[in-house]
Design a protein around this motif. Sequence first.
Motif, PDB file in Angstrom:
ATOM      1  N   LYS A  81       0.824  -1.211   0.000  1.00 61.97           N
ATOM      2  CA  LYS A  81       0.000   0.000   0.000  1.00 61.97           C
ATOM      3  C   LYS A  81       0.856   1.259   0.000  1.00 61.97           C
ATOM      4  CE  LYS A  81      -4.218  -1.841   2.143  1.00 61.97           C
ATOM      5  NZ  LYS A  81      -5.139  -1.737   3.307  1.00 61.97           N
ATOM      6  N   GLU A  82       1.896   1.258   0.842  1.00 58.72           N
ATOM      7  CA  GLU A  82       2.798   2.411   0.870  1.00 58.72           C
ATOM      8  C   GLU A  82       3.483   2.590  -0.482  1.00 58.72           C
ATOM      9  OE1 GLU A  82       4.436   3.123   5.422  1.00 58.72           O
ATOM     10  OE2 GLU A  82       5.790   2.381   3.872  1.00 58.72           O
ATOM     11  N   LEU A  83       3.953   1.501  -1.047  1.00 59.78           N
ATOM     12  CA  LEU A  83       4.689   1.584  -2.304  1.00 59.78           C
ATOM     13  C   LEU A  83       3.784   2.080  -3.430  1.00 59.78           C
ATOM     14  CD1 LEU A  83       7.184   1.266  -3.978  1.00 59.78           C
ATOM     15  CD2 LEU A  83       6.716  -1.192  -4.157  1.00 59.78           C
ATOM     16  N   GLN A  84       2.548   1.619  -3.459  1.00 61.02           N
ATOM     17  CA  GLN A  84       1.638   2.085  -4.500  1.00 61.02           C
ATOM     18  C   GLN A  84       1.394   3.588  -4.376  1.00 61.02           C
ATOM     19  OE1 GLN A  84       0.259   0.035  -7.150  1.00 61.02           O
ATOM     20  NE2 GLN A  84       0.180   2.183  -7.808  1.00 61.02           N
ATOM     21  N   LEU A  85       1.307   4.081  -3.146  1.00 56.76           N
ATOM     22  CA  LEU A  85       1.170   5.528  -2.929  1.00 56.76           C
ATOM     23  C   LEU A  85       2.394   6.265  -3.470  1.00 56.76           C
ATOM     24  CD1 LEU A  85      -0.218   8.008  -1.655  1.00 56.76           C
ATOM     25  CD2 LEU A  85       0.928   7.420   0.495  1.00 56.76           C
ATOM     26  N   MET A  86       3.580   5.724  -3.237  1.00 55.69           N
ATOM     27  CA  MET A  86       4.809   6.339  -3.746  1.00 55.69           C
ATOM     28  C   MET A  86       4.817   6.376  -5.265  1.00 55.69           C
ATOM     29  SD  MET A  86       7.392   4.454  -1.079  1.00 55.69           S
ATOM     30  CE  MET A  86       8.943   5.130  -1.681  1.00 55.69           C
ATOM     31  N   ILE A  87       4.441   5.272  -5.893  1.00 59.34           N
ATOM     32  CA  ILE A  87       4.420   5.192  -7.357  1.00 59.34           C
ATOM     33  C   ILE A  87       3.402   6.181  -7.924  1.00 59.34           C
ATOM     34  CG2 ILE A  87       3.853   3.698  -9.315  1.00 59.34           C
ATOM     35  CD1 ILE A  87       4.964   1.353  -7.604  1.00 59.34           C
ATOM     36  N   ASP A  88       2.232   6.241  -7.312  1.00 61.13           N
ATOM     37  CA  ASP A  88       1.197   7.186  -7.763  1.00 61.13           C
ATOM     38  C   ASP A  88       1.680   8.625  -7.644  1.00 61.13           C
ATOM     39  OD1 ASP A  88      -0.453   5.024  -8.252  1.00 61.13           O
ATOM     40  OD2 ASP A  88      -1.631   5.273  -6.403  1.00 61.13           O
TER      41      ASP A  88
ATOM     42  N   GLN B 252       1.958 -14.730   7.063  1.00 59.58           N
ATOM     43  CA  GLN B 252       1.996 -16.131   7.482  1.00 59.58           C
ATOM     44  C   GLN B 252       2.820 -16.329   8.751  1.00 59.58           C
ATOM     45  OE1 GLN B 252       2.950 -18.859   4.255  1.00 59.58           O
ATOM     46  NE2 GLN B 252       1.708 -17.694   2.805  1.00 59.58           N
ATOM     47  N   ILE B 253       3.863 -15.529   8.906  1.00 60.99           N
ATOM     48  CA  ILE B 253       4.727 -15.644  10.089  1.00 60.99           C
ATOM     49  C   ILE B 253       4.122 -14.908  11.283  1.00 60.99           C
ATOM     50  CG2 ILE B 253       7.045 -15.171  11.006  1.00 60.99           C
ATOM     51  CD1 ILE B 253       8.046 -15.194   8.086  1.00 60.99           C
ATOM     52  N   GLY B 254       3.310 -13.888  10.996  1.00 59.83           N
ATOM     53  CA  GLY B 254       2.718 -13.084  12.064  1.00 59.83           C
ATOM     54  C   GLY B 254       3.518 -11.844  12.400  1.00 59.83           C
ATOM     55  N   ILE B 255       4.193 -11.285  11.392  1.00 58.99           N
ATOM     56  CA  ILE B 255       4.991 -10.069  11.590  1.00 58.99           C
ATOM     57  C   ILE B 255       4.135  -8.869  11.201  1.00 58.99           C
ATOM     58  CG2 ILE B 255       7.084  -8.823  10.967  1.00 58.99           C
ATOM     59  CD1 ILE B 255       7.635 -11.444  12.414  1.00 58.99           C
ATOM     60  N   ILE B 256       3.852  -8.003  12.164  1.00 58.94           N
ATOM     61  CA  ILE B 256       3.027  -6.822  11.920  1.00 58.94           C
ATOM     62  C   ILE B 256       3.813  -5.580  12.347  1.00 58.94           C
ATOM     63  CG2 ILE B 256       0.875  -5.638  12.468  1.00 58.94           C
ATOM     64  CD1 ILE B 256      -0.308  -8.406  13.161  1.00 58.94           C
ATOM     65  N   TYR B 257       3.857  -4.583  11.445  1.00 58.72           N
ATOM     66  CA  TYR B 257       4.519  -3.330  11.755  1.00 58.72           C
ATOM     67  C   TYR B 257       3.492  -2.246  12.055  1.00 58.72           C
ATOM     68  CZ  TYR B 257       8.470  -5.573   9.343  1.00 58.72           C
ATOM     69  OH  TYR B 257       9.469  -6.422   8.946  1.00 58.72           O
ATOM     70  N   PRO B 258       3.849  -1.244  12.861  1.00 53.50           N
ATOM     71  CA  PRO B 258       2.946  -0.109  13.047  1.00 53.50           C
ATOM     72  C   PRO B 258       2.527   0.520  11.727  1.00 53.50           C
ATOM     73  CG  PRO B 258       4.703  -0.037  14.672  1.00 53.50           C
ATOM     74  CD  PRO B 258       5.044  -1.162  13.732  1.00 53.50           C
ATOM     75  N   ALA B 259       3.446   0.522  10.749  1.00 55.97           N
ATOM     76  CA  ALA B 259       3.145   1.120   9.441  1.00 55.97           C
ATOM     77  C   ALA B 259       2.002   0.424   8.726  1.00 55.97           C
ATOM     78  CB  ALA B 259       4.399   1.094   8.549  1.00 55.97           C
ATOM     79  N   ASP B 260       1.737  -0.840   9.076  1.00 60.45           N
ATOM     80  CA  ASP B 260       0.682  -1.577   8.391  1.00 60.45           C
ATOM     81  C   ASP B 260      -0.707  -1.024   8.690  1.00 60.45           C
ATOM     82  OD1 ASP B 260       2.532  -3.334   7.283  1.00 60.45           O
ATOM     83  OD2 ASP B 260       2.444  -4.687   9.012  1.00 60.45           O
ATOM     84  N   SER B 261      -0.858  -0.320   9.782  1.00 63.49           N
ATOM     85  CA  SER B 261      -2.162   0.208  10.164  1.00 63.49           C
ATOM     86  C   SER B 261      -2.305   1.697   9.907  1.00 63.49           C
ATOM     87  CB  SER B 261      -2.422  -0.061  11.650  1.00 63.49           C
ATOM     88  OG  SER B 261      -1.440   0.577  12.449  1.00 63.49           O
ATOM     89  N   GLU B 262      -1.298   2.282   9.269  1.00 62.68           N
ATOM     90  CA  GLU B 262      -1.297   3.731   9.098  1.00 62.68           C
ATOM     91  C   GLU B 262      -1.899   4.200   7.787  1.00 62.68           C
ATOM     92  OE1 GLU B 262       2.684   5.041   9.825  1.00 62.68           O
ATOM     93  OE2 GLU B 262       2.619   4.510  11.961  1.00 62.68           O
ATOM     94  N   LEU B 263      -2.213   3.258   6.889  1.00 66.12           N
ATOM     95  CA  LEU B 263      -2.801   3.643   5.595  1.00 66.12           C
ATOM     96  C   LEU B 263      -4.258   3.201   5.554  1.00 66.12           C
ATOM     97  CD1 LEU B 263       0.053   2.818   3.062  1.00 66.12           C
ATOM     98  CD2 LEU B 263      -0.770   5.059   3.731  1.00 66.12           C
TER      99      LEU B 263
END
Length: 329
Positions: A101-108, A318-329
Motif C-alpha cells: 500500500k505504501e509503495l503504491q502511494l509512492m508510485i502514484d 503467514q509468520i505473524g509479523i506486523i509493523y505499526p506502518a501496516d495500520s497507518e494507511l
Amino acid sequence: MVRFGVVGTNWITESFIEAASKHKDFKLTAIYSRTEERAKEFSSKYQVETIFTSLEEMAKSSEIDAVYIASPNSFHANQACLFMKHHKHVLCEKPMACNVKELQLMIDTAKANNVLLMEALKTTFVPAFSVIKNHLAKIGPVRRYVASYCQYSSRYDRYKEGIILNAFDPKFSNGSLMDIGIYCIFPLVSLFGEPKNVKAIGHKLDTGVDGEGSLILEYDQMDAVIMHSKISNSYLPTEIQGELGTIIIDKLNPPEKVEIKYRDGSTEVLIEVQESNPMYYEVEEFIRLIIEKQLESSVNTHQNSLLTLKIIDEARKQIGIIYPADSEL
C-alpha cells in the motif's frame, strides 16, 4: 550535472557517496540530518556547504534535483512522497516501502509529479546479474531457484543483552525478511516474475520482528527456495537449476563470480569485471534516466518492486509479523 541531496548519515550513505562520486554527472550539494551537529560533521567530510535539519525545507530547496533516501524503512514512503511532491527525483534504499500500500502511494505520487522513483537494490544492476540473465537459456528449462542469504548481525549481540537497536525494532519495519530476504526475492522476481503461491515460516523474536526464515515459492514449471537470517551465518551459494545444467552464484549482495556446471560434468566460468563499489551501477542507471527524462527504470521496475513487497507482505502475514506502518494507511 545532477545535484543530489542525501537523507541519512550512516555507513550506507557514505558508500553511496563514494560510488556516486565516480560518476561524472554526480554532484553532492546537500545533507540532511535530524541534528545540526551531525549534519555539519557529515558535510565536512565531503565539502558540502548546504545542510538541512528540516526535510520540508530541503524538499523545497532549489539546490537539489534528486535525493538519495537511506533513512529507516518506516520513514521511506513519507519522505519520498514529500520530495516527489516538490518535483525531486528519488532513489530510495531497499526496501522502498513497508508494504504494498505504501509503495503504491509512492508510485502514484511519482507519476502525478512526473518524477523518477527507483529502488536502490544494487544486485540487479551489476554486470554479473546481466551475465546470469544472458546465459540462463544454456541450462535448459529452469526447475529450481535456491537462494541463501544469512548474515549474523552484530546488533543481535546487543539484542541478547536487552538493548533493542533499529535492526530488531518493528517500529522501523525491520527484521530479516526486509533487510536480508529481499536480496533473494528481488532477483527471483526480476528473472521469473510473480509466483503462483508463497509459503513462509520464520522465527519471530520477542520484539515482533523475524530473526530468520524460509520461503517456498511455486511457479508453473519450477519452484524457488529461499533462506534468510540475521541471527546465523550461511556460506552456501545461490543456484539456478535447469535440466541441462546449474548456474552457481557466489552471493546475491551482490553477485561477483558466476559459473555454469553442465550435466556432462563440464564447467563454464562466466567472468565480468565490476566496479569495486557495486553501488556505482545503480547510480549510473538513475542518473542516465534523469538525463534522458525517463520516469522508470527498465531494470528495477515499479512492478518488480511491487511484486517483491507483495511476496514479503504475504510471508509476514503467514509468520505473524506486523509493523505499526501496516495500520497507518
